[in-house]
Design a protein around this motif. Structure first.
Motif, PDB file in Angstrom:
ATOM      1  N   THR A   1      -2.547  -9.926   7.946  1.00  0.00           N
ATOM      2  CA  THR A   1      -2.304  -9.027   9.063  1.00  0.00           C
ATOM      3  C   THR A   1      -3.383  -9.232  10.124  1.00  0.00           C
ATOM      4  N   PHE A   2      -2.967  -9.674  11.308  1.00  0.00           N
ATOM      5  CA  PHE A   2      -3.872  -9.865  12.438  1.00  0.00           C
ATOM      6  C   PHE A   2      -3.473  -8.907  13.555  1.00  0.00           C
ATOM      7  N   PRO A   3      -4.453  -8.434  14.319  1.00  0.00           N
ATOM      8  CA  PRO A   3      -4.132  -7.506  15.422  1.00  0.00           C
ATOM      9  C   PRO A   3      -3.131  -8.104  16.393  1.00  0.00           C
ATOM     10  N   GLY A   4      -2.116  -7.322  16.728  1.00  0.00           N
ATOM     11  CA  GLY A   4      -1.141  -7.746  17.713  1.00  0.00           C
ATOM     12  C   GLY A   4      -0.098  -8.719  17.214  1.00  0.00           C
ATOM     13  N   ARG A   5      -0.077  -9.000  15.898  1.00  0.00           N
ATOM     14  CA  ARG A   5       0.908  -9.929  15.343  1.00  0.00           C
ATOM     15  C   ARG A   5       1.610  -9.276  14.168  1.00  0.00           C
ATOM     16  N   LYS A   6       2.828  -9.684  13.936  1.00  0.00           N
ATOM     17  CA  LYS A   6       3.512  -9.180  12.760  1.00  0.00           C
ATOM     18  C   LYS A   6       2.906  -9.808  11.506  1.00  0.00           C
TER      19      LYS A   6
END
Length: 230
Positions: free
Chosen positions: A196-201
């Motif tokens: 899980t990365f910020p701004g990505r699914k």
């Protein structure tokens, strides 16, 4: 571990391996050690390789090849001397197969630091991707690389600093080429991994029993980078 003291011990403290070797192999290995002491690593590598060819069963010579390749890799001399992580591991494995005591020495040898974060090294320590219970430890202890893209080599790298965080490094092939890192979190259930990365699914993947990380969007990652490709 001081390389000088270690290799001195390797030459002088292993009579069963060295003294049983043919005289030419022993002489070549000793000459290589002297060159190593003098900091002439390419020349030392040549002598250690010659010693291993003169007596393929001389564990010490194979070990010294691996250690010297490790030094050359640290110095950034990867392509001129094929100081690839897999090559170092292959020579170290040969040495340990011939003389299992080499593993204890390898654990203390700073020359071999460049391979500590490989799957091959973890296997030498008894961990295996075929055992699901070892997956969490392997995930954290190995640095994972994407396949190469021509002269750019591996353009993505994944590291898992602890049981929660993941860092994705990537080389952006534009003009000019740049690199960037993105930090995120991960969860692990069995062999299944979710990044899980910020701004990505969330990105779904898994570790195969062969020790390959496979993600739907990022692709496959292994424990050695692509290097020296034309």
């Amino acid at each position: 571990m001081h390389r000088l003291l270690l290799l001195l011990a390797l030459v002088l403290a292993t009579p069963s391996a060295a003294q049983s070797a043919p005289a030419p192999a022993r002489a070549l290995n000793t000459e290589g050690f002297r060159l190593y002491q003098a900091g002439k690593y390419p020349e030392a590598l040549e002598k250690f390789e010659a010693a291993a060819q003169a007596d393929p069963k001389l564990a010490l010579a194979h070990y010294n090849v691996a250690a010297t390749l490790g030094v050359l890799r640290k110095q950034g001399q990867i392509c001129p001397y094929s100081a690839h992580r897999q090559t170092i591991l292959e020579r170290l494995n040969t040495s340990i197969q011939l003389d299992p005591r080499r593993l204890a020495r390898a654990k203390q040898d700073a020359d071999l630091d460049p391979i500590r974060d490989t799957l091959g090294w973890q296997k030498l320590l008894g961990r295996s991707p075929s055992r699901q219970a070892d997956v969490p430890e392997l995930l954290r202890r190995v640095t994972w690389f994407s396949p190469g893209e021509g002269v750019y080599g591996s353009t993505r790298r994944l590291t898992f600093p602890d049981g929660k965080r993941v860092v994705l490094w990537r080389r952006v092939i534009e003009d000019p080429t740049r690199t960037e890192e993105q930090a995120g979190t991960y969860t692990l259930k069995g062999r299944s991994i979710t990044l899980t990365f910020p701004g990505r699914k969330p990105l779904k993947g898994q570790m195969s029993t062969r020790g390959v990380l496979e993600f739907e969007e990022l692709g496959a990652f292994q424990d050695s980078p692509s290097e020296c490709e034309a």
